[in-house]
Design an enzyme around this catalytic site. Structure first.
Site, PDB file in Angstrom:
ATOM      1  N   GLU A  59     -20.922 -37.179  40.556  1.00 61.56           N
ATOM      2  CA  GLU A  59     -19.879 -38.123  40.132  1.00 61.56           C
ATOM      3  C   GLU A  59     -19.426 -37.709  38.733  1.00 61.56           C
ATOM      4  O   GLU A  59     -20.235 -37.683  37.796  1.00 61.56           O
ATOM      5  CB  GLU A  59     -20.438 -39.551  40.081  1.00 61.56           C
ATOM      6  CG  GLU A  59     -20.963 -40.090  41.397  1.00 61.56           C
ATOM      7  CD  GLU A  59     -19.886 -40.754  42.233  1.00 61.56           C
ATOM      8  OE1 GLU A  59     -18.735 -40.884  41.741  1.00 61.56           O
ATOM      9  OE2 GLU A  59     -20.167 -41.130  43.374  1.00 61.56           O
ATOM     10  N   MET A 118     -21.258 -37.314  30.623  1.00 63.54           N
ATOM     11  CA  MET A 118     -20.643 -38.479  31.311  1.00 63.54           C
ATOM     12  C   MET A 118     -21.092 -38.577  32.764  1.00 63.54           C
ATOM     13  O   MET A 118     -21.338 -39.642  33.288  1.00 63.54           O
ATOM     14  CB  MET A 118     -19.119 -38.312  31.273  1.00 63.54           C
ATOM     15  CG  MET A 118     -18.409 -39.653  31.345  1.00 63.54           C
ATOM     16  SD  MET A 118     -19.071 -40.798  30.131  1.00 63.54           S
ATOM     17  CE  MET A 118     -17.692 -41.842  29.887  1.00 63.54           C
ATOM     18  N   PRO A 119     -21.207 -37.458  33.417  1.00 62.41           N
ATOM     19  CA  PRO A 119     -21.390 -37.527  34.872  1.00 62.41           C
ATOM     20  C   PRO A 119     -22.795 -37.933  35.276  1.00 62.41           C
ATOM     21  O   PRO A 119     -23.693 -38.000  34.445  1.00 62.41           O
ATOM     22  CB  PRO A 119     -21.112 -36.081  35.297  1.00 62.41           C
ATOM     23  CG  PRO A 119     -21.435 -35.269  34.112  1.00 62.41           C
ATOM     24  CD  PRO A 119     -21.153 -36.120  32.913  1.00 62.41           C
ATOM     25  N   PHE A 120     -22.929 -38.221  36.530  1.00 61.37           N
ATOM     26  CA  PHE A 120     -24.283 -38.341  37.072  1.00 61.37           C
ATOM     27  C   PHE A 120     -24.319 -37.710  38.458  1.00 61.37           C
ATOM     28  O   PHE A 120     -23.294 -37.564  39.107  1.00 61.37           O
ATOM     29  CB  PHE A 120     -24.784 -39.785  37.090  1.00 61.37           C
ATOM     30  CG  PHE A 120     -23.903 -40.796  37.731  1.00 61.37           C
ATOM     31  CD1 PHE A 120     -22.990 -41.540  36.981  1.00 61.37           C
ATOM     32  CD2 PHE A 120     -23.968 -41.030  39.098  1.00 61.37           C
ATOM     33  CE1 PHE A 120     -22.178 -42.490  37.575  1.00 61.37           C
ATOM     34  CE2 PHE A 120     -23.165 -41.966  39.713  1.00 61.37           C
ATOM     35  CZ  PHE A 120     -22.265 -42.707  38.952  1.00 61.37           C
ATOM     36  N   HIS A 140     -27.022 -37.917  33.881  1.00 59.79           N
ATOM     37  CA  HIS A 140     -28.163 -38.415  34.661  1.00 59.79           C
ATOM     38  C   HIS A 140     -28.300 -37.618  35.956  1.00 59.79           C
ATOM     39  O   HIS A 140     -27.294 -37.294  36.581  1.00 59.79           O
ATOM     40  CB  HIS A 140     -27.932 -39.876  35.070  1.00 59.79           C
ATOM     41  CG  HIS A 140     -27.759 -40.833  33.945  1.00 59.79           C
ATOM     42  ND1 HIS A 140     -28.828 -41.470  33.338  1.00 59.79           N
ATOM     43  CD2 HIS A 140     -26.660 -41.266  33.289  1.00 59.79           C
ATOM     44  CE1 HIS A 140     -28.368 -42.264  32.383  1.00 59.79           C
ATOM     45  NE2 HIS A 140     -27.053 -42.153  32.334  1.00 59.79           N
TER      46      HIS A 140
END
Lengths: 66, 66, 66, 66, 66, 66
Positions: free
Chosen positions: A7, D1-3, D40
């Site tokens: 994501e 920002m991403p996960f 993450h």
């Protein structure tokens, strides 16, 4: 068997996504002993107006690349 | 209570999605004793440039329908 | 190519899950023209103390099966 | 920002998961220009009785490691 | 209609989860004009050995509450 | 550490999403003792033709706002 969902914000090139899928698949095979043939990697790209961190929306943040 | 998320490539017609939602809801009711009223089925359609299997990006694969 | 994630309360039997996976796979093949060989169906079972609807936690609801 | 969410069968060791998190983070930084600090990587481990491929439940499959 | 999935480390009490479900539902109703009756909030609790940030696994981090 | 994924129909304004991200972050901090700095809130907006409830597709439902 497994699948991986990434994501992140919109904006990566096809070439970046191509390399990312290859690198994540390699990591899954080498570190988690997965077989590649049924291994999916899916990239969900979300606009900055729909993603916040620390209560602040992406479009309202000063630094752009994350 | 439950919800179902379908992740697949872009390209299905509204009619296919209408029938898929109905069929999955039927399966949940008949096989898992769910009540339909709060049962959501959501279809996430991802472009082939953002989905890879076996380390290869969808747009780089020979066969198109999967 | 696709995968399906079912999110529901804990408590189904293995037989129910076996039949649900078969029925959802059938729906994907028949209604969305998917090939079954790379098609994953994953069931996430969540305890009722970790799922709420309408602001009320599952364990605080009167009706139990959903 | 991403996960990144990794969905796979139960059974990996802590050391495998430690190495997998490091390798996926490295891939995200090197291939998608992500900053590691807010990145993450979450591993969801699902029992084989709750995961099917091609309509067949994991526990009913002949080959075990995937 | 909507549903919300909260992904966090294991360890919250039932009371914390009860209050969190109520507060998130309130936010969805007040800020996004959602109706509460079909609104699901699901909490996925992941062990610290299966979650990493910045390439470091939760169990290897110094600060524990996040 | 945590992240929250909101799944809902398309159609909210940027201002609604800004307020929703702030309110959900506040709920996570106040009710689940989370630190805001690494806390992501992501909003996935799905078209009504790709979301069904009770076996009926969004575009086929009478009431529009959910």
């Amino acid at each position: 068997m497994p699948f991986v969902v990434v994501e992140m914000w919109e904006g990566r090139t096809v070439e970046q996504k191509r390399n990312l899928v290859r690198a994540i698949t390699k990591a899954m095979v080498e570190e988690a002993a997965c077989k590649p043939d049924h291994l999916h990697v899916v990239i969900h790209e979300t606009p900055k107006e729909s993603w916040g961190r620390g209560g602040v929306l992406g479009i309202d943040m000063v630094e752009n690349k994350s």
